[in-house]
Design a protein around this motif. Structure first.
Motif, PDB file in Angstrom:
ATOM      1  N   GLY A 187      51.376  51.579  70.898  1.00  0.00           N
ATOM      2  CA  GLY A 187      50.926  52.907  70.496  1.00  0.00           C
ATOM      3  C   GLY A 187      51.232  53.202  69.048  1.00  0.00           C
TER       4      GLY A 187
ATOM      5  N   ARG B 174      50.373  54.643  78.396  1.00  0.00           N
ATOM      6  CA  ARG B 174      48.977  54.424  78.010  1.00  0.00           C
ATOM      7  C   ARG B 174      48.698  53.022  77.483  1.00  0.00           C
ATOM      8  NH1 ARG B 174      46.687  57.652  73.864  1.00  0.00           N
ATOM      9  NH2 ARG B 174      48.680  58.461  73.097  1.00  0.00           N
TER      10      ARG B 174
ATOM     11  N   TYR C 138      53.167  56.684  75.043  1.00  0.00           N
ATOM     12  CA  TYR C 138      52.644  55.402  74.572  1.00  0.00           C
ATOM     13  C   TYR C 138      52.883  54.297  75.592  1.00  0.00           C
ATOM     14  CZ  TYR C 138      51.694  56.977  69.762  1.00  0.00           C
ATOM     15  OH  TYR C 138      51.173  57.586  68.651  1.00  0.00           O
TER      16      TYR C 138
ATOM     17  N   LEU D 227      48.745  51.221  66.858  1.00  0.00           N
ATOM     18  CA  LEU D 227      47.370  51.721  66.895  1.00  0.00           C
ATOM     19  C   LEU D 227      47.228  53.076  66.219  1.00  0.00           C
ATOM     20  CD1 LEU D 227      46.341  50.680  70.520  1.00  0.00           C
ATOM     21  CD2 LEU D 227      45.658  49.592  68.372  1.00  0.00           C
ATOM     22  N   ASP D 228      48.217  53.957  66.432  1.00  0.00           N
ATOM     23  CA  ASP D 228      48.095  55.324  65.924  1.00  0.00           C
ATOM     24  C   ASP D 228      48.701  55.513  64.537  1.00  0.00           C
ATOM     25  OD1 ASP D 228      46.799  56.044  68.209  1.00  0.00           O
ATOM     26  OD2 ASP D 228      48.380  57.347  69.005  1.00  0.00           O
ATOM     27  N   HIS D 229      49.663  54.667  64.163  1.00  0.00           N
ATOM     28  CA  HIS D 229      50.392  54.924  62.915  1.00  0.00           C
ATOM     29  C   HIS D 229      50.518  53.702  62.019  1.00  0.00           C
ATOM     30  CE1 HIS D 229      51.467  58.830  64.592  1.00  0.00           C
ATOM     31  NE2 HIS D 229      51.816  58.197  65.703  1.00  0.00           N
TER      32      HIS D 229
END
Length: 242
Positions: free
Chosen positions: A69, A62, A59, A72-74
């Protein structure tokens, strides 16, 4: 390599990164944050420590921060994340009267721009004994959780504080984070370090040798903030008025 005083005679806005810049990376303060980020991810996602560390660093590479991260993802609550990871022991830092005096002697305003939180910045600044010399903090919350080197938050910081970029200097240990301020016309100073946290492109656990040629966006390179600032403040105070 050190930065001479002459190129800074015009500077009236001094912007400093916080972690591993305002204090030496060798004190390993940020290592505490790093451990707590891993712990948070492991608990939040039900991962073991190795998998959590791998995801954390992925994360970071990126998105610029592990928090970004996770958001955005969780859908992670950023305030809960920041409260947990910045609950650290800042007594690892040694108060520095010399650093405080040098920062205080610089002409103009001094600001902090950090991917951390205001609370974390204030704790660090108070421990170092430099808080009284800073007039503002632009943190990850003010940046709407968009980490450096996303250029938009830099522009928002300039607008919020009314900064004249042509009269500003930006000091940072991650040279990639100096690309936006250089493009805005600021004078950039890279604090070169061999800490793994100052080289996020490295593999997990790998410490790279500092490069001597980071790019044209780096105008000056220093190896020790306190030593440079003490010399710079002395030189600027003795320079003829312009």
């Amino acid at each position: 390599m050190t930065a001479p005083a002459a190129p800074f005679a015009h500077v009236q806005e001094w912007i400093f990164d916080l972690d591993n810049t305002l204090y030496p990376a060798a004190c390993n303060l940020f290592a505490q944050v790093d451990v707590r980020i891993t712990d948070f991810i492991a608990t939040e996602l039900g991962l073991d420590a190795v998998a959590a560390k791998q995801l954390q660093k992925d994360y970071y590479r990126r998105f610029g921060t592990s928090l970004r991260g996770m958001m955005l993802d969780h859908g992670t609550d950023p305030q809960r994340f920041l409260h947990y990871v910045h609950d650290i022991d800042v007594t690892a830092l040694t108060p520095s009267p010399a650093l405080a005096d040098a920062i205080g002697a610089l002409p103009g305003r001094k600001l902090i721009y950090t991917n951390g939180s205001v609370r974390h910045a204030e704790n660090v600044m108070e421990r170092l004994g430099v808080a009284q010399h800073f007039t503002g903090i632009f943190d990850i919350v003010a940046a709407d959780y968009r980490p450096k080197p996303d250029p938009q938050p830099y522009a928002e910081m300039v607008a919020r504080f009314g900064i004249d970029s042509r009269r500003a200097a930006f000091v940072e240990d991650l040279h990639r984070n100096l690309v936006p301020p250089a493009a805005m016309g600021m004078t950039t100073v890279w604090l070169r370090a061999d800490s793994a946290f100052s080289h996020p492109e490295n593999k997990i656990g790998e410490v790279a040798a500092p490069t001597d040629h980071p790019g044209e966006h780096v105008h000056h390179i220093i190896d020790d903030l306190e030593t440079w600032l003490v010399a710079l403040a002395t030189d600027l105070s003795s320079a003829p008025a312009r």
